[in-house]
Design an enzyme around this catalytic site. Structure first.
Site, PDB file in Angstrom:
ATOM      1  N   VAL A   1       0.848  -1.187   0.000  1.00 41.47           N
ATOM      2  CA  VAL A   1       0.000   0.000   0.000  1.00 41.47           C
ATOM      3  C   VAL A   1       0.890   1.245   0.000  1.00 41.47           C
ATOM      4  CG1 VAL A   1      -1.843   1.215   1.207  1.00 41.47           C
ATOM      5  CG2 VAL A   1      -1.761  -1.274   1.273  1.00 41.47           C
TER       6      VAL A   1
ATOM      7  N   ASP B   1     -12.538 -11.339   7.074  1.00 42.04           N
ATOM      8  CA  ASP B   1     -11.195 -11.171   7.627  1.00 42.04           C
ATOM      9  C   ASP B   1     -11.123  -9.945   8.550  1.00 42.04           C
ATOM     10  OD1 ASP B   1      -8.583 -11.855   8.098  1.00 42.04           O
ATOM     11  OD2 ASP B   1      -7.814 -11.133   6.183  1.00 42.04           O
TER      12      ASP B   1
HETATM   13  N1  LIG Z   1      -6.420   3.480   3.305  1.00 37.99           N
HETATM   14  C1  LIG Z   1      -5.307   3.433   4.016  1.00 37.99           C
HETATM   15  N2  LIG Z   1      -4.853   4.519   4.642  1.00 37.99           N
HETATM   16  C2  LIG Z   1      -3.714   4.466   5.384  1.00 37.99           C
HETATM   17  N3  LIG Z   1      -2.982   3.356   5.541  1.00 37.99           N
HETATM   18  C3  LIG Z   1      -3.379   2.234   4.941  1.00 37.99           C
HETATM   19  C4  LIG Z   1      -4.557   2.204   4.146  1.00 37.99           C
HETATM   20  N4  LIG Z   1      -4.714   0.950   3.688  1.00 37.99           N
HETATM   21  C5  LIG Z   1      -3.699   0.236   4.161  1.00 37.99           C
HETATM   22  N5  LIG Z   1      -2.882   0.999   4.910  1.00 37.99           N
HETATM   23  C6  LIG Z   1      -1.634   0.561   5.569  1.00 37.99           C
HETATM   24  O1  LIG Z   1      -1.007  -0.417   4.780  1.00 37.99           O
HETATM   25  C7  LIG Z   1      -0.812  -1.606   5.533  1.00 37.99           C
HETATM   26  C8  LIG Z   1      -0.962  -2.806   4.641  1.00 37.99           C
HETATM   27  O2  LIG Z   1      -2.310  -2.939   4.292  1.00 37.99           O
HETATM   28  P1  LIG Z   1      -2.893  -4.243   3.651  1.00 37.99           P
HETATM   29  O3  LIG Z   1      -4.357  -4.071   3.555  1.00 37.99           O
HETATM   30  O4  LIG Z   1      -2.165  -4.550   2.409  1.00 37.99           O
HETATM   31  O5  LIG Z   1      -2.510  -5.385   4.629  1.00 37.99           O
HETATM   32  P2  LIG Z   1      -2.998  -5.758   6.060  1.00 37.99           P
HETATM   33  O6  LIG Z   1      -4.444  -5.493   6.201  1.00 37.99           O
HETATM   34  O7  LIG Z   1      -2.092  -5.095   7.056  1.00 37.99           O
HETATM   35  O8  LIG Z   1      -2.670  -7.264   6.068  1.00 37.99           O
HETATM   36  P3  LIG Z   1      -3.428  -8.466   5.396  1.00 37.99           P
HETATM   37  O9  LIG Z   1      -3.149  -8.424   3.952  1.00 37.99           O
HETATM   38  O10 LIG Z   1      -2.760  -9.571   6.066  1.00 37.99           O
HETATM   39  O11 LIG Z   1      -4.878  -8.360   5.725  1.00 37.99           O
HETATM   40  C9  LIG Z   1      -1.848  -1.533   6.645  1.00 37.99           C
HETATM   41  O12 LIG Z   1      -1.453  -2.267   7.751  1.00 37.99           O
HETATM   42  C10 LIG Z   1      -1.888  -0.048   6.919  1.00 37.99           C
HETATM   43  O13 LIG Z   1      -0.872   0.317   7.798  1.00 37.99           O
END
Ligand SMILES: Nc1ncnc2c1ncn2[C@@H]1O[C@H](COP(=O)(O)OP(=O)(O)OP(=O)(O)O)[C@@H](O)[C@H]1O
Length: 619
Positions: free
Chosen positions: A334, A444
């Site tokens: 991200v 999830d």
């Molecule tokens: N919309 C957003 N605004 C700010 N930070 C974000 C946003 N979306 C994701 N992030 C950041 O990016 C990180 C990675 O997000 P991602 O959704 O890829 O994985 P995750 O939810 O941490 O893990 P998983 O894939 O195991 O569910 C998050 O933990 C968060 O810190």
């Protein structure tokens, strides 16, 4: 990372309910407006195989899709004199570069494969979102034509003189005017409201576009010609939808949004025509009354969802620079960026591929319509060159997980904020479970999927993932998706049981999150063990830690030491939240409250039933 599952609301039988729960919403699957077939007829001269002209044509057609995809248009020539071939390729200006290229590649493929067009010295192939036209004889660049390939109309008709006629033609006139004046794209997209009856309101959506080689005046002429033609063809009636696909301009209006979309061979409908005939296509016209071809499907995307190009995303993230990276999850990375003046989070899906594209489009269309203050909003997407991105609103305060892990943030996260967050997660979940047309599960839910806005408003995130992706060892594959160990309910924890996922499995995950927020201890603070003898904090799990202390009424042991326990009302709420958390994680799914009950429990002081044994605890 996860996704939503949907359940028809009429389902009452549990097993049927679960089966339907994991079925994709069928009406979301179709993508792209379809035109009926128009044949290639009356071909003129055939090219000689192996001739210079043929090889010039091959060069032209090989290059048109790539060249046009940059700006959605190209006109060019290859060769000189007798061997010169002219070609033009255009896409609707509201589709992405990758969709444009895909569409044009299909259009070119059909020029070669359709026996009528094969080896023709002049042919034309058009799809719903693009058109390719070549000619070895006449210069047609910049010349508006009156000939059109398809003129069709559909939907409810109304006698002219009614309100629909005024609405439609004023929309078309405005669109024509704007498209002609738009020197960059010669394109305009708009919508207008129409009162069908005193109580029923309809929106009519429309677009107008000319090929970019036309001057403003020629574009106006082309669109005005077709508008007049439409009036003649519809014989005193106005329909709720119509489309004219011409050689040099297009008009399209409908009472459904005309969305941009990604299209492929399955979803684009093809139309190949040669250009040797000066007559209008006979095949495109519909009989009055709404017969003839009709749109059979749309990418049902919220109309304001943006389509980004990879170029835009690369520019905004400094070529996906590590300095712009917010984090990495099981499915992708991200990045933070500013686009069109807004802060966004760009999720780059590392495990998606062309094979998953239709599924991704389906997910996209589902997610795009989910709008709630406690659900992370999708802003746009980019599916280009086998790369896939979702663009979301940016949450400056990151995940709640991050706040609980950092001692300073944890200290700052007072009870009022934590309680507000719990209630907001419940509101978001309630919307998913009961606020949509179909019951939808998240699958999830976990603290890393709860993001916090600038004002510390909680938003549920991570619903954009395919169910069939490979993932890392912290995720387990459900039959059609994933959950995360520690948050997964017992009925879905074993691989064979994944199909048992229900709304109550989401409730289990919600309960775990509530306990994490009150205790300040994440599930990962504990080392998971099967043994419940001589438990100490280091070798028990969160559930057993809370359950053991709850049974001994040692509430203070459970509550986060960082929380201020001086306020009586807060203390009562904390204990009540532990109680609610335990009700949500009861081993037996049927005993767990549903989210509406949970909201009531959070907002009232009504007596709660005693919790029975939680999941993963041995009696
Ligand atoms: N919309 C957003 N605004 C700010 N930070 C974000 C946003 N979306 C994701 N992030 C950041 O990016 C990180 C990675 O997000 P991602 O959704 O890829 O994985 P995750 O939810 O941490 O893990 P998983 O894939 O195991 O569910 C998050 O933990 C968060 O810190």
């Amino acid at each position: 990372m996860s996704f939503f599952h949907t359940v028809p609301s009429y389902s009452v039988l549990c097993f049927l309910f679960i089966i339907l729960l994991i079925a994709p919403p069928f009406d979301m699957i179709l993508c792209c407006k379809l035109l009926n077939n128009t044949n290639c007829a009356g071909i003129g001269n055939k090219l000689d195989n192996g001739s210079v002209l043929q090889s010039n044509l091959d060069i032209l057609l090989a290059n048109l899709p790539g060249n046009a995809s940059q700006i959605g248009f190209v006109n060019t020539t290859v060769g000189e004199g007798q061997d010169q071939i002219l070609g033009l390729a255009i896409c609707l200006a509201n589709i992405s570069g990758s969709s444009c290229q895909n569409c044009l590649e299909l259009a070119v493929k059909n020029l070669y494969s359709d026996p009528n067009c094969k080896n023709s010295n002049s042919a034309e192939s058009w799809y719903d979102h693009c058109m390719v036209h070549y000619n070895s004889r006449d210069l047609f660049f910049g010349v508006p034509t009156t000939r059109y390939n398809t003129l069709a109309y559909w939907g409810k008709s109304e006698a002219n003189g009614g309100g629909l006629e005024t609405t439609v033609y004023s929309l078309i006139n405005n669109l024509s005017d704007s498209a002609a004046k738009n020197s960059e794209t010669r394109f305009a997209l708009d919508q207008v409201g129409y009162m069908q009856t005193s109580s029923s309101y309809t929106t009519i959506y429309g677009l107008a576009q000319c090929t970019r080689d036309l001057s403003a005046g020629s574009c106006s002429t082309c669109l005005a010609n077709y508008t007049g033609e439409l009036k003649i063809k519809t014989k005193g009636s106005t329909y709720t939808g119509a489309r004219i696909v011409g050689m040099t301009c297009f008009i399209w209006y409908d009472d459904k949004p005309i969305n941009n979309s990604t299209c492929d061979e399955n979803t684009e409908n093809k139309h190949i025509n040669n250009t040797t005939s000066d007559q209008n296509s006979k095949n495109g016209s519909s009989p009055p009354g709404g017969g003839g071809w009709r749109a059979t499907g749309y990418c049902k995307l919220r109309p304001d969802i943006r389509v980004y190009s990879i170029y835009e995303l690369k520019t905004a993230t400094q070529n996906f620079s590590p300095s712009k990276r917010l984090g990495r999850g099981g499915f992708g990375e991200v990045y933070q960026a500013t686009m069109h003046g807004k802060s966004v989070a760009i999720k780059r899906l590392l495990k998606a591929s062309k094979e998953n594209e239709q599924e991704l489009i389906k997910e996209l269309s589902l997610v795009s319509y989910i709008e709630h203050p406690n659900i992370l909003k999708l802003v746009g997407y980019c599916f280009e060159k086998n790369q896939y991105f979702f663009v979301y609103e940016y949450m400056p305060n990151g995940t709640i997980d991050k706040h609980l892990k950092d001692p300073t943030s944890r200290q700052k996260l007072n009870w009022t904020t934590r309680f507000k967050i719990i209630k907001e997660i419940a509101q978001g979940l309630s919307y998913l479970h009961y606020g949509l047309e179909k019951r939808t599960t998240h699958v999830d839910l976990k603290l890393t999927n709860i993001l916090l806005s600038k004002e510390m408003t909680a938003k549920i995130a991570d619903f954009d993932m395919l169910r069939t992706f490979e993932t890392d060892e912290t995720h387990q594959s459900t039959e059609k998706g994933y959950g995360t160990i520690g948050y997964m309910a017992p009925e879905v924890n074993a691989l064979a049981l994944r199909k048992n996922y229900s709304l109550k499995s989401d409730i289990y995950s919600f309960g775990i999150m509530v306990l994490e927020i009150v205790t300040g201890k994440g599930i990962h603070t504990f080392r998971k063990t099967e043994s419940d003898e001589n438990l100490s904090e280091s070798d028990e799990n969160l559930t057993s830690f809370v359950w053991k202390n709850w049974n001994c009424k040692r509430y203070q042991e459970v509550i986060d030491p960082y929380l201020d326990l001086k306020i009586q009302r807060d203390n009562e709420q904390m204990v009540r939240c532990i109680h609610i958390g335990l009700l949500c994680i009861q081993h037996e799914a049927a005993k767990r409250p549903d989210i509406l009950d949970v909201q009531k429990m959070l907002n009232t002081k009504e007596t709660l039933p005693p919790p029975s044994v939680p999941g993963f605890i041995r009696d």
